[in-house]
Design an enzyme around this catalytic site. Structure first.
Site, PDB file in Angstrom:
ATOM      1  N   ARG A 117      21.622  10.497  74.693  1.00 16.74           N
ATOM      2  CA  ARG A 117      22.445  11.317  75.190  1.00 16.74           C
ATOM      3  C   ARG A 117      21.633  10.769  76.551  1.00 16.74           C
ATOM      4  O   ARG A 117      21.620  11.278  77.513  1.00 16.74           O
ATOM      5  CB  ARG A 117      22.388  12.571  75.536  1.00 16.74           C
ATOM      6  CG  ARG A 117      23.230  13.296  74.782  1.00 16.74           C
ATOM      7  CD  ARG A 117      23.402  14.585  74.358  1.00 16.74           C
ATOM      8  NE  ARG A 117      24.459  15.516  74.179  1.00 16.74           N
ATOM      9  CZ  ARG A 117      25.516  15.871  73.770  1.00 16.74           C
ATOM     10  NH1 ARG A 117      25.257  15.241  72.057  1.00 16.74           N
ATOM     11  NH2 ARG A 117      26.405  16.126  73.446  1.00 16.74           N
ATOM     12  N   ARG A 122      28.491  21.500  81.053  1.00 18.93           N
ATOM     13  CA  ARG A 122      28.446  19.660  79.519  1.00 18.93           C
ATOM     14  C   ARG A 122      28.922  18.518  80.136  1.00 18.93           C
ATOM     15  O   ARG A 122      28.035  17.772  79.820  1.00 18.93           O
ATOM     16  CB  ARG A 122      28.291  20.219  78.555  1.00 18.93           C
ATOM     17  CG  ARG A 122      27.708  21.813  77.737  1.00 18.93           C
ATOM     18  CD  ARG A 122      28.927  22.675  76.266  1.00 18.93           C
ATOM     19  NE  ARG A 122      29.284  21.501  76.213  1.00 18.93           N
ATOM     20  CZ  ARG A 122      30.011  21.872  74.620  1.00 18.93           C
ATOM     21  NH1 ARG A 122      30.803  23.033  74.550  1.00 18.93           N
ATOM     22  NH2 ARG A 122      29.930  20.856  73.467  1.00 18.93           N
ATOM     23  N   ARG A 134      31.306  28.769  69.020  1.00 20.43           N
ATOM     24  CA  ARG A 134      30.880  28.221  69.637  1.00 20.43           C
ATOM     25  C   ARG A 134      30.487  28.412  70.783  1.00 20.43           C
ATOM     26  O   ARG A 134      31.896  29.108  71.414  1.00 20.43           O
ATOM     27  CB  ARG A 134      30.566  26.364  70.010  1.00 20.43           C
ATOM     28  CG  ARG A 134      30.281  26.358  68.149  1.00 20.43           C
ATOM     29  CD  ARG A 134      30.418  24.432  68.691  1.00 20.43           C
ATOM     30  NE  ARG A 134      29.948  24.012  69.673  1.00 20.43           N
ATOM     31  CZ  ARG A 134      29.502  22.724  70.287  1.00 20.43           C
ATOM     32  NH1 ARG A 134      30.059  22.220  69.434  1.00 20.43           N
ATOM     33  NH2 ARG A 134      29.127  22.301  71.001  1.00 20.43           N
ATOM     34  N   ARG A 192      39.319  24.836  71.288  1.00 20.52           N
ATOM     35  CA  ARG A 192      37.535  24.911  70.232  1.00 20.52           C
ATOM     36  C   ARG A 192      37.575  26.676  69.700  1.00 20.52           C
ATOM     37  O   ARG A 192      37.044  27.047  68.983  1.00 20.52           O
ATOM     38  CB  ARG A 192      37.310  23.937  70.382  1.00 20.52           C
ATOM     39  CG  ARG A 192      36.731  23.821  68.948  1.00 20.52           C
ATOM     40  CD  ARG A 192      35.926  21.926  68.677  1.00 20.52           C
ATOM     41  NE  ARG A 192      34.401  22.408  70.141  1.00 20.52           N
ATOM     42  CZ  ARG A 192      33.651  21.283  70.120  1.00 20.52           C
ATOM     43  NH1 ARG A 192      34.360  20.645  68.971  1.00 20.52           N
ATOM     44  NH2 ARG A 192      32.606  21.417  70.817  1.00 20.52           N
ATOM     45  N   LYS A 241      34.424  12.652  68.505  1.00 24.55           N
ATOM     46  CA  LYS A 241      33.364  12.354  67.923  1.00 24.55           C
ATOM     47  C   LYS A 241      33.745  12.391  67.112  1.00 24.55           C
ATOM     48  O   LYS A 241      32.806  12.194  65.968  1.00 24.55           O
ATOM     49  CB  LYS A 241      31.947  12.531  68.623  1.00 24.55           C
ATOM     50  CG  LYS A 241      31.708  11.929  70.459  1.00 24.55           C
ATOM     51  CD  LYS A 241      31.017  11.925  71.107  1.00 24.55           C
ATOM     52  CE  LYS A 241      30.097  13.328  71.251  1.00 24.55           C
ATOM     53  NZ  LYS A 241      30.593  14.379  72.429  1.00 24.55           N
TER      54      LYS A 241
HETATM   55  P1  AMP Z   1      27.178  18.094  70.580  1.00 27.02           P
HETATM   56  O1  AMP Z   1      27.621  19.533  69.422  1.00 27.02           O
HETATM   57  O2  AMP Z   1      26.848  16.963  70.568  1.00 27.02           O
HETATM   58  O3  AMP Z   1      28.487  19.049  71.712  1.00 27.02           O
HETATM   59  O4  AMP Z   1      25.890  19.216  71.557  1.00 27.02           O
HETATM   60  C1  AMP Z   1      25.935  20.688  71.390  1.00 27.02           C
HETATM   61  C2  AMP Z   1      24.222  20.819  72.020  1.00 27.02           C
HETATM   62  O5  AMP Z   1      23.583  20.293  71.445  1.00 27.02           O
HETATM   63  C3  AMP Z   1      24.655  19.579  73.426  1.00 27.02           C
HETATM   64  O6  AMP Z   1      25.166  20.737  75.002  1.00 27.02           O
HETATM   65  C4  AMP Z   1      22.490  20.505  73.802  1.00 27.02           C
HETATM   66  O7  AMP Z   1      21.928  21.346  74.226  1.00 27.02           O
HETATM   67  C5  AMP Z   1      22.180  19.710  72.403  1.00 27.02           C
HETATM   68  N1  AMP Z   1      22.170  18.579  72.351  1.00 27.02           N
HETATM   69  C6  AMP Z   1      22.508  17.797  71.087  1.00 27.02           C
HETATM   70  N2  AMP Z   1      22.846  16.093  71.089  1.00 27.02           N
HETATM   71  C7  AMP Z   1      21.414  16.712  72.144  1.00 27.02           C
HETATM   72  C8  AMP Z   1      21.104  15.648  72.354  1.00 27.02           C
HETATM   73  N3  AMP Z   1      20.537  14.164  71.808  1.00 27.02           N
HETATM   74  N4  AMP Z   1      20.064  15.979  73.643  1.00 27.02           N
HETATM   75  C9  AMP Z   1      19.553  17.048  74.163  1.00 27.02           C
HETATM   76  N5  AMP Z   1      20.576  17.816  73.753  1.00 27.02           N
HETATM   77  C10 AMP Z   1      21.204  17.223  72.972  1.00 27.02           C
END
Ligand code: AMP
Length: 369
Positions: free
Chosen positions: A268, A325, A313, A307, A193
């Site tokens: 989400r 996740r 990360r 990654r 994404k």
């Molecule tokens: P991402 O970079 O999108 O994979 O997000 C990494 C982490 O950030 C996720 O595993 C959640 O812990 C938190 N996070 C990101 N976006 C959201 C969301 N819309 N709602 C809740 N937690 C989020």
């Protein structure tokens, strides 16, 4: 929705509501005036429709005349009122009711009062179909008000935007935000994404908001929000809805002039999707599409582990957190496919292939919106 020149307007007050308001004005005024023959004075140009409908409903004999004033330039009310046609008849001793289409700043009304200053009328009363209390800056009494409206620019039923729109039988309100394209980029962690959003934001001049990136930025800067989010993120769990929604709202507000947004990692959950709809609605806008990158789980795990070797990360370094996740995505997030499918806004795109190929696939969907 209608477009007049460069501006978009949305339906605001129906022809029926207008008619009912005029009916109420007629009843109130005719009861007050009694058997006298009043002179209704319309203020041109805007009032021609309300005057016409009003006098058709007026139950007793009456006279009608007009004065012509001009105050608006584009969508702004100017201080400088031009008197284009003044009073053309002697109104000494008469009961005069001014019929206005709209009173906002009251500048036009001040000019009307100046016109009548030296006329020896028996009674001067002011009636207006629409009234913007928040904009009104004068002390003149408004005797009869049809409908109070917020301080937004409107067109229709005699009111114009640079000459257009007077002929519309109902009222339209200017859209807060002119045309936006808003996309939700969807897919499990590791679907690509972020990578695709970087290309799409350039191509379509959109603002990219990644909630994960905003959280990581906050963690790096050790803000209160960052500290709160960290405990959830480290385990691969979702941050609580209200925290995420408040943050997202603030990010959108920071970019009030955007052409549109790419939401990445948001919504989400259903609560987040509802909040996003409300937020877009408050901007007179909407989500145009949810575009989902579809990638097989095992490929995701592979991609994220590789990654993790360079991204630093924590949630990319450990296979069980990665799998958590992905599980969170299927448990809580994948249901959003139904949410957007129900609105005919869901588009699935194969997320396996070269970055360029996937960008082309996404663009094909966006170009058709
Ligand atoms: P991402 O970079 O999108 O994979 O997000 C990494 C982490 O950030 C996720 O595993 C959640 O812990 C938190 N996070 C990101 N976006 C959201 C969301 N819309 N709602 C809740 N937690 C989020």
């Amino acid at each position: 929705m209608i477009k007049l020149y460069d501006k978009h307007f949305k339906p605001f007050i129906s022809a029926k509501e207008i008619d009912d308001a005029i009916e109420r004005l007629v009843i109130e005024i005719s009861e007050d005036v009694g058997d006298e023959i009043p002179v209704f004075v319309g203020i041109l140009n805007g009032s021609f429709m309300v005057v016409s409908d009003f006098v058709k409903k007026y139950p007793k004999p009456c006279e009608v005349t007009f004065i012509k004033l001009a105050s608006y330039e584009g969508v702004k009310s100017t201080e400088d009122i031009q008197r284009l046609i003044g009073l053309t008849q002697d109104l000494t001793g008469r009961t005069v009711i001014i019929l206005e289409d709209i009173i906002d700043t009251g500048n036009t009304l001040a000019e009307v009062h100046r016109i009548f200053e030296n006329e020896k009328v028996k009674l001067l009363k002011i009636a207006t179909l629409f009234y913007k209390p928040e904009a009104y800056k004068k002390d003149f009494k408004l005797h009869y008000v049809g409908i109070e409206i917020p301080n937004k620019f409107i067109v229709g039923f005699g009111l114009d935007y640079n000459g257009l729109g007077r002929d519309l039988p109902e009222i339209y309100q200017i859209k807060e935000t002119q045309h936006m394209t808003n996309l939700v980029l969807f897919g499990p962690p590791g679907a690509g994404k972020g990578t695709q959003a970087d290309f799409l934001k350039e191509k379509y001049h959109l603002v990219h908001i990644s909630t994960g990136d905003v959280f990581r930025y906050n963690i790096k800067n050790e803000t209160a929000l960052g500290m709160l989010a960290k405990s959830y993120m480290d385990k691969g769990e979702l941050v609580p809805d209200q925290v995420t929604i408040d943050m997202l709202n603030a990010e959108v507000e920071k970019n009030a002039d955007a052409n549109g947004f790419i939401f990445d990692g948001f919504p989400r959950t259903n609560a987040q999707a509802d909040a996003l709809d409300k937020l877009m609605d408050s901007k007179d806008s909407q989500i145009n599409a949810m575009i989902a990158l579809e990638v097989d789980d095992e490929i995701l795990v592979e991609r994220l582990l590789s990654r993790g070797k360079t991204s630093g990360r924590a949630d990319d370094a450990d296979e069980s957190i990665i799998r958590n996740r992905i599980a969170e995505y299927y448990n809580k997030t994948a249901i959003l496919k139904d949410f957007y499918s129900a609105q005919n806004k869901y588009f699935g795109v194969d997320g396996v292939g070269s970055i360029e190929d996937i960008t082309v696939r996404l663009s094909t969907v966006i170009d058709k919106l």
